[in-house]
Write an enzyme that holds these catalytic residues in place. Structure first.
Site, mmCIF file in Angstrom:
data_model
loop_
_atom_site.group_PDB
_atom_site.id
_atom_site.type_symbol
_atom_site.label_atom_id
_atom_site.label_comp_id
_atom_site.label_asym_id
_atom_site.label_seq_id
_atom_site.Cartn_x
_atom_site.Cartn_y
_atom_site.Cartn_z
ATOM 1 N N CYS A 213 -2.245 7.030 14.233
ATOM 2 C CA CYS A 213 -1.300 6.078 14.498
ATOM 3 C C CYS A 213 -0.672 5.400 13.555
ATOM 4 O O CYS A 213 0.477 4.949 13.473
ATOM 5 C CB CYS A 213 -1.509 5.714 15.995
ATOM 6 N N HIS B 238 -3.381 0.939 19.401
ATOM 7 C CA HIS B 238 -2.520 2.008 19.069
ATOM 8 C C HIS B 238 -1.047 1.385 18.941
ATOM 9 O O HIS B 238 -0.846 0.441 19.221
ATOM 10 C CB HIS B 238 -2.285 2.851 20.436
ATOM 11 N N ASN C 88 4.765 8.926 18.102
ATOM 12 C CA ASN C 88 3.686 8.593 17.534
ATOM 13 C C ASN C 88 2.485 9.643 17.216
ATOM 14 O O ASN C 88 2.970 10.917 17.533
ATOM 15 C CB ASN C 88 2.938 7.604 18.809
#
Length: 267
Positions: A178, A229, A241
């Protein structure tokens, strides 16, 4: 996504959910004694634990197949919620009860307001806020236009990575995690180095609320200093993402069961 950090965050967030939680004075949704346990069933990311049953106060996150204690339940509109700690709620659709009997959480006792208090409206019909795309005109319009152009270039480059596999530590161009995806698109599309993992990326710009996010902003999950994240907001409640191992870079939508905690504006 750095999984060691994710596990630490989830562990910290759920610490008050396993076993008997401590009651807090003045709160109505207090956990007294667990009536049963439940298993988290949502597979594609963390499930948000909410401080209220109107999707407005995210508290922490729990992971797929994690066990939680259930202290009661209540139904708000068409949604049933399980109380998993003091002021800690999870929608029933994301858990599986390990047995069937669940006590209804007691309704708060209504207390007449004093003369100097205003009557509070206890019915909250808010739905989860999604970011709007209305932009405040910049004082320097040429600079604002340049930043908007760069943001669109960052989004365009991120879109080109859709379908590439998630690999922990991946920085591109063949695979990404990510934070590696964010570093790659900002560096190559806008010549901005936002850092190589989520915590440095938190400081790459100005922190804003999620409902103020504009296309090209970064979205973060977790508390500042321990985020686990990050994604690129592209507008209309959607983001790009690199989610988890076994999945590819993709477009997802902001949802109440996996809601970002804050946003950062880089451009």
């Amino acid at each position: 996504m750095t999984h060691k950090r994710a596990l630490l965050t989830v562990s910290a967030g759920i610490a008050g959910l396993a076993g008997v939680a401590l009651a807090t004075a003045g709160q109505t949704d207090t956990a007294q004694a667990a009536t049963q346990t439940a298993t988290i069933t949502y597979k594609d990311g963390g499930t948000t634990v909410w401080g209220t049953t109107d999707y407005t106060q995210p508290k922490s996150y729990v992971s797929y197949q994690q066990q939680v204690d259930v202290y009661g339940s209540k139904t708000v509109g068409s949604t049933t919620w399980y109380l998993v700690g003091d002021n800690a709620w999870i929608p029933a659709e994301y858990v599986s009860l390990n047995n069937q009997a669940v006590e209804q959480a007691p309704k708060p006792v209504e207390v007449a307001p004093s003369n100097d208090q205003q009557t509070q409206n206890t019915t909250n019909t808010q739905t989860p806020q999604t970011p709007t795309n209305t932009q405040t005109p910049a004082t320097d319009q040429s600079a604002g236009t340049t930043d908007q152009t760069k943001a669109q270039q960052v989004i365009a480059l991120a879109e080109q990575q859709i379908g590439k596999p998630y690999v922990w530590g991946g920085k591109g161009p063949a695979n990404f995690d990510c934070s590696g995806l964010m570093q790659y698109v900002f560096k190559n599309a806008a010549n901005v180095d936002v850092g190589g993992w989520t915590v440095p990326q938190e400081s790459a710009g100005t922190q804003i609320a999620v409902n103020q996010a504009q296309p090209g902003d970064m979205l973060f999950w977790g508390d500042k200093g321990s985020t686990y994240h990050v994604a690129l907001y592209i507008g209309n409640g959607q983001y790009i993402n690199a989610p988890v191992p076994g999945k590819n870079v993709e477009i997802d939508s902001i949802s109440p069961y996996f809601a970002p905690s804050f946003a950062v504006r880089v451009l």
